[in-house]
Scaffold this motif. Sequence first.
Motif, PDB file in Angstrom:
ATOM      1  N   ARG A 200       0.485  -1.188   0.053  1.00  0.00           N
ATOM      2  CA  ARG A 200       0.038   0.073  -0.012  1.00  0.00           C
ATOM      3  C   ARG A 200       0.936   1.508   0.307  1.00  0.00           C
ATOM      4  O   ARG A 200       0.554   2.210  -0.649  1.00  0.00           O
ATOM      5  CB  ARG A 200      -0.824  -0.204   1.080  1.00  0.00           C
ATOM      6  N   GLU A 201       2.124   1.289   0.996  1.00  0.00           N
ATOM      7  CA  GLU A 201       3.218   2.302   0.826  1.00  0.00           C
ATOM      8  C   GLU A 201       3.420   2.497  -0.670  1.00  0.00           C
ATOM      9  O   GLU A 201       4.048   3.957  -1.054  1.00  0.00           O
ATOM     10  CB  GLU A 201       4.091   1.805   1.894  1.00  0.00           C
ATOM     11  N   ILE A 202       4.137   1.231  -1.417  1.00  0.00           N
ATOM     12  CA  ILE A 202       4.721   1.311  -2.161  1.00  0.00           C
ATOM     13  C   ILE A 202       3.752   2.333  -3.597  1.00  0.00           C
ATOM     14  O   ILE A 202       3.742   3.322  -4.231  1.00  0.00           O
ATOM     15  CB  ILE A 202       4.726   0.244  -3.028  1.00  0.00           C
ATOM     16  N   TRP A 203       2.141   1.384  -3.542  1.00  0.00           N
ATOM     17  CA  TRP A 203       1.665   2.097  -4.362  1.00  0.00           C
ATOM     18  C   TRP A 203       0.874   3.505  -4.185  1.00  0.00           C
ATOM     19  O   TRP A 203       0.852   4.419  -4.685  1.00  0.00           O
ATOM     20  CB  TRP A 203      -0.059   1.390  -4.091  1.00  0.00           C
ATOM     21  N   ASN A 204       0.637   3.986  -3.433  1.00  0.00           N
ATOM     22  CA  ASN A 204       0.626   5.216  -2.456  1.00  0.00           C
ATOM     23  C   ASN A 204       1.859   6.014  -3.115  1.00  0.00           C
ATOM     24  O   ASN A 204       2.081   7.435  -3.388  1.00  0.00           O
ATOM     25  CB  ASN A 204       0.225   5.644  -0.730  1.00  0.00           C
ATOM     26  N   SER A 205       3.187   5.788  -3.227  1.00  0.00           N
ATOM     27  CA  SER A 205       4.217   6.827  -3.682  1.00  0.00           C
ATOM     28  C   SER A 205       4.274   7.249  -5.203  1.00  0.00           C
ATOM     29  O   SER A 205       4.883   7.463  -5.546  1.00  0.00           O
ATOM     30  CB  SER A 205       5.706   6.075  -3.174  1.00  0.00           C
ATOM     31  N   VAL A 206       3.922   5.883  -5.740  1.00  0.00           N
ATOM     32  CA  VAL A 206       3.434   6.087  -7.474  1.00  0.00           C
ATOM     33  C   VAL A 206       2.576   7.151  -7.986  1.00  0.00           C
ATOM     34  O   VAL A 206       1.756   7.322  -8.003  1.00  0.00           O
ATOM     35  CB  VAL A 206       2.835   4.755  -8.138  1.00  0.00           C
ATOM     36  N   PRO A 207       3.414   7.942  -7.979  1.00  0.00           N
ATOM     37  CA  PRO A 207       3.312   9.254  -8.713  1.00  0.00           C
ATOM     38  C   PRO A 207       1.364   9.570  -9.715  1.00  0.00           C
ATOM     39  O   PRO A 207       0.201   9.866  -9.831  1.00  0.00           O
ATOM     40  CB  PRO A 207       3.664  10.384  -9.729  1.00  0.00           C
ATOM     41  N   GLU A 208       1.861   8.185 -11.206  1.00  0.00           N
ATOM     42  CA  GLU A 208       0.556   7.914 -12.320  1.00  0.00           C
ATOM     43  C   GLU A 208       0.276   6.833 -11.857  1.00  0.00           C
ATOM     44  O   GLU A 208       0.114   5.963 -12.816  1.00  0.00           O
ATOM     45  CB  GLU A 208       1.941   8.151 -13.600  1.00  0.00           C
ATOM     46  N   LYS A 209      -0.866   6.414 -10.775  1.00  0.00           N
ATOM     47  CA  LYS A 209      -1.427   5.982 -10.388  1.00  0.00           C
ATOM     48  C   LYS A 209      -2.548   5.069 -11.785  1.00  0.00           C
ATOM     49  O   LYS A 209      -2.339   3.735 -11.989  1.00  0.00           O
ATOM     50  CB  LYS A 209      -2.182   5.134  -9.461  1.00  0.00           C
ATOM     51  N   GLN A 210      -3.695   5.602 -12.018  1.00  0.00           N
ATOM     52  CA  GLN A 210      -4.045   5.369 -13.178  1.00  0.00           C
ATOM     53  C   GLN A 210      -3.463   4.616 -14.342  1.00  0.00           C
ATOM     54  O   GLN A 210      -3.701   4.077 -15.153  1.00  0.00           O
ATOM     55  CB  GLN A 210      -5.008   6.802 -13.967  1.00  0.00           C
ATOM     56  N   LEU A 211      -2.687   5.877 -15.023  1.00  0.00           N
ATOM     57  CA  LEU A 211      -1.971   5.020 -16.132  1.00  0.00           C
ATOM     58  C   LEU A 211      -1.037   3.404 -16.106  1.00  0.00           C
ATOM     59  O   LEU A 211      -1.066   3.175 -16.993  1.00  0.00           O
ATOM     60  CB  LEU A 211      -0.269   6.236 -16.456  1.00  0.00           C
ATOM     61  N   THR A 212      -0.547   3.562 -14.779  1.00  0.00           N
ATOM     62  CA  THR A 212       0.287   2.338 -14.429  1.00  0.00           C
ATOM     63  C   THR A 212      -0.904   1.304 -14.493  1.00  0.00           C
ATOM     64  O   THR A 212      -0.404   0.499 -15.511  1.00  0.00           O
ATOM     65  CB  THR A 212       0.950   2.493 -13.003  1.00  0.00           C
ATOM     66  N   VAL A 213      -1.855   0.944 -14.181  1.00  0.00           N
ATOM     67  CA  VAL A 213      -3.166   0.098 -13.762  1.00  0.00           C
ATOM     68  C   VAL A 213      -3.375   0.349 -15.608  1.00  0.00           C
ATOM     69  O   VAL A 213      -3.219  -1.075 -16.010  1.00  0.00           O
ATOM     70  CB  VAL A 213      -4.409   1.293 -13.428  1.00  0.00           C
ATOM     71  N   VAL A 214      -3.217   1.135 -16.310  1.00  0.00           N
ATOM     72  CA  VAL A 214      -3.839   1.196 -17.815  1.00  0.00           C
ATOM     73  C   VAL A 214      -2.767   0.100 -19.010  1.00  0.00           C
ATOM     74  O   VAL A 214      -3.059  -0.577 -19.177  1.00  0.00           O
ATOM     75  CB  VAL A 214      -4.482   2.635 -18.390  1.00  0.00           C
TER      76      VAL A 214
END
Length: 398
Positions: A200-214
């Motif tokens: 969760r902490e790693i994911w929260n530090s990812v700046p472009e979450k939507q792009l990463t998922v896509v």
Amino acid sequence: MPLWKRNLLVCWFGMFVTGIGMSQIAPVLPLFIRQLGISSSGEINKISGLAFGITYIVSAIFSPVWGYAADKVGRKPMLLRASLGMGVIVFCMGFAPNVYVLIVLRLLQGAITGYSTACTTLIATQTDKEHAGYALGTLSTANVAGSLLGPTIGGFIEDRIGLQPVFFITGALMFVAFLTTLLFVKENFIKEEKKQLRFREIWNSVPEKQLTVVLSVTLFIITFGLYSIEPIVTVYVGKLSSETSHVALIAGLVFSASGLANVISAPRLGRLSDRIGVHKVILFALIAAGVIYIPQAFVTNPWQLMGLRFLLGLTLGGLNPSVNTLIKKITPGHLTGRIFGITISAGYLGVFLGAVMGGQISAAFGIRHVFYITSALLLFNAVWVYFNVYKKLEKQKQ
């Protein structure tokens, strides 16, 4: 030679060989299972699907683990672990006395993987931005080409000298990859002394979450499309061809046509993405691939299918490197290995579900429907990428 080029050359060879090791079993698997004592065609199909797919589903689970380890202890140790471990396991498959041992070895092969994750992270973190698209584009050809040429190599070896040498030769090649990695890969790795982060902490530090998922979903659909035909290609070629004595070899050639085209197009499309933008290459390649899948359902001989698979490989060559380049750009350096581990897991999951669903769809509706459904998935993904990646990045440029 610059360090990044030398590392790229060694990693390319290693990923190519490990790609062969993951896929060379595909056209010979039903024959090997029959040799191990299974005579019912229905049972052979079920066991083939399980033995083929289990490697990739386990790889999807372990890839983030090895990505995390690469960030903690360095990428070269992960390369050495994966190449040596896979070499030993694949070599041992040739001695499998029954299908149960074969399945266990395929499971272990999936667990020990991580070569692709470590290679991608190494090249992404140690190549300057100016050459990132070219380097990742070239690197992507290795795994894809190995995975797609593997069936041809396996089919050719089986056709010439038998089934067991397929495993012995591939295991030996992986040991060569281990030696070249040990001797020639140089890594300037600096361990960051930071506390261990939860997901969760790693994911929260990812700046472009939507792009990463896509992008992760896009990798999933790409590999799903590529491998949806793999379990059924031998059957499809058998229906299209009168050369019944060489079906495994012809099927391998058909599937491998995409690999050859990928090797040709990926570096060039990688350079193009550096110039015009990776989002444009991704969108074009998805649309082109979705269109090219449709006529594959209407071919009347294996050579027509081979030609269309070659065209498909030319388009798909622009997808993996562009996705990896964009992930590199939007991911903080200290998280690169873990994020690549997640995205590569999505690719492995696509291989597994593509192989399983391809077999299920062909059994329920016929082989041609596999191409229709795969085409629809790619075109739907293109629409999703247009609204969530293309338009967003175009707006940022303005």
